[in-house]
Design a protein around this motif. Structure first.
Motif, PDB file in Angstrom:
ATOM      1  N   SER A   1       2.251  13.273  16.650  1.00 44.40           N
ATOM      2  CA  SER A   1       2.134  12.123  15.750  1.00 44.40           C
ATOM      3  C   SER A   1       0.776  11.443  15.934  1.00 44.40           C
ATOM      4  O   SER A   1       0.114  11.589  16.964  1.00 44.40           O
TER       5      SER A   1
ATOM      6  N   ARG B   1       4.537  14.702  10.825  1.00 45.50           N
ATOM      7  CA  ARG B   1       4.859  13.288  11.006  1.00 45.50           C
ATOM      8  C   ARG B   1       4.155  12.415   9.975  1.00 45.50           C
ATOM      9  O   ARG B   1       3.024  12.687   9.574  1.00 45.50           O
ATOM     10  N   SER B   2       4.817  11.330   9.600  1.00 41.74           N
ATOM     11  CA  SER B   2       4.227  10.361   8.684  1.00 41.74           C
ATOM     12  C   SER B   2       3.053   9.647   9.364  1.00 41.74           C
ATOM     13  O   SER B   2       2.971   9.592  10.591  1.00 41.74           O
TER      14      SER B   2
ATOM     15  N   ASP C   1       2.464   6.608   9.881  1.00 37.66           N
ATOM     16  CA  ASP C   1       2.877   5.533  10.788  1.00 37.66           C
ATOM     17  C   ASP C   1       3.731   6.050  11.946  1.00 37.66           C
ATOM     18  O   ASP C   1       4.247   5.271  12.749  1.00 37.66           O
ATOM     19  N   SER C   2       3.904   7.366  12.032  1.00 37.17           N
ATOM     20  CA  SER C   2       4.593   8.048  13.142  1.00 37.17           C
ATOM     21  C   SER C   2       6.090   7.797  13.202  1.00 37.17           C
ATOM     22  O   SER C   2       6.737   8.192  14.173  1.00 37.17           O
TER      23      SER C   2
ATOM     24  N   ALA D   1       8.499   8.712  10.696  1.00 38.20           N
ATOM     25  CA  ALA D   1       9.325   9.671   9.968  1.00 38.20           C
ATOM     26  C   ALA D   1       8.824  11.089  10.214  1.00 38.20           C
ATOM     27  O   ALA D   1       7.664  11.308  10.558  1.00 38.20           O
TER      28      ALA D   1
ATOM     29  N   ILE E   1      13.333  15.158   4.998  1.00 35.76           N
ATOM     30  CA  ILE E   1      12.699  14.046   5.709  1.00 35.76           C
ATOM     31  C   ILE E   1      13.746  13.315   6.540  1.00 35.76           C
ATOM     32  O   ILE E   1      14.842  13.009   6.056  1.00 35.76           O
TER      33      ILE E   1
ATOM     34  N   ARG F   1      13.978   9.827   8.316  1.00 37.02           N
ATOM     35  CA  ARG F   1      13.406   8.500   8.546  1.00 37.02           C
ATOM     36  C   ARG F   1      13.858   8.002   9.916  1.00 37.02           C
ATOM     37  O   ARG F   1      14.860   8.457  10.460  1.00 37.02           O
TER      38      ARG F   1
ATOM     39  N   TRP G   1       1.820  15.893   5.882  1.00 37.43           N
ATOM     40  CA  TRP G   1       1.817  14.492   5.491  1.00 37.43           C
ATOM     41  C   TRP G   1       0.396  13.939   5.416  1.00 37.43           C
ATOM     42  O   TRP G   1      -0.364  14.036   6.379  1.00 37.43           O
TER      43      TRP G   1
END
Length: 207
Positions: free
Chosen positions: A107, A160-161, A163-164, A166, A177, A179, A201
């Motif tokens: 992440s 990973r998204s 913002d880490s 999701a 996905i 969350r 992502w």
């Protein structure tokens, strides 16, 4: 080594591309195997921009470090661009019986790692809480796994998204996905794109 180029990854700052060759070969005095090579080039022009390795599936940790995999005894590797790859850990470091790990991604905040664990119908998406700093310096301690999915044949591409929080991946039916990935029991994974695959992502907001 030459072969078929089958994977690329762009650094966070957009300046460097990691790329992979794959080739099945039978060198004299060596086993017949599918062999991989990872190299680096500048994004704006072709040049050697890092030290090549014989590992695969590079994903960027920082603008100067990638995460790679090499199979038995080199499942999770960290490489700074102009240095040799360093072993972080293998599945056998925390599990018995053990299996393989591949296709990992750390992440952006460096606190979470996701991997593909196992093969074919037994493969799962597994993710770990990282203790220590995997972004710079020596590899940290073996991380602690927190969650994993059920096994199925087509798990791939965990990402990973920004913002880490999701985690997305490819499953048999499409793109999934999870969350609030820090919790295994809340926010069950959801199928978001039927038939989707190979998620990666982006930090860019959806317009």
């Amino acid at each position: 080594m030459d072969g078929t180029m089958n994977e690329v990854a762009l650094s966070p700052n957009g300046k460097t591309i990691a790329w992979i060759y794959v080739r099945y070969s039978c060198p004299i005095g060596a086993d017949c195997l599918t062999r991989f090579a990872t190299g680096y080039t500048a994004a704006g022009h072709r040049t050697q921009a890092g030290r090549p390795t014989f590992y695969r599936a590079p994903s960027w940790v920082t603008n100067r470090r990638t995460l790679q995999t090499g199979g038995y005894r080199s499942q999770v590797m960290l490489q700074d661009l102009h240095a040799g790859a360093k072993h972080w850990f293998d599945d056998s470091g925390y599990a018995f019986p053990s299996t393989d790990l591949a296709d990992g991604e750390l992440s952006r905040n460096g606190r979470w790692l996701a991997e593909i664990r196992g093969y074919k119908a037994t493969s799962t998406i597994i993710w770990y809480r990282v203790t220590g700093n995997a972004r710079t310096g020596e590899p940290p301690a073996v991380p602690t796994y927190t969650c994993y999915t059920n096994g199925e044949a087509e798990h791939a591409s965990p990402t990973r998204s920004p913002d880490s929080t999701a985690l997305a991946w490819t499953g048999k039916t499409g793109l999934w996905i999870k969350r609030n990935a820090a919790s295994c029991s809340t926010s069950a994974p959801k199928l978001v794109i039927t038939g989707g695959s190979s998620p990666d992502w982006s930090p860019a907001a959806l317009a």
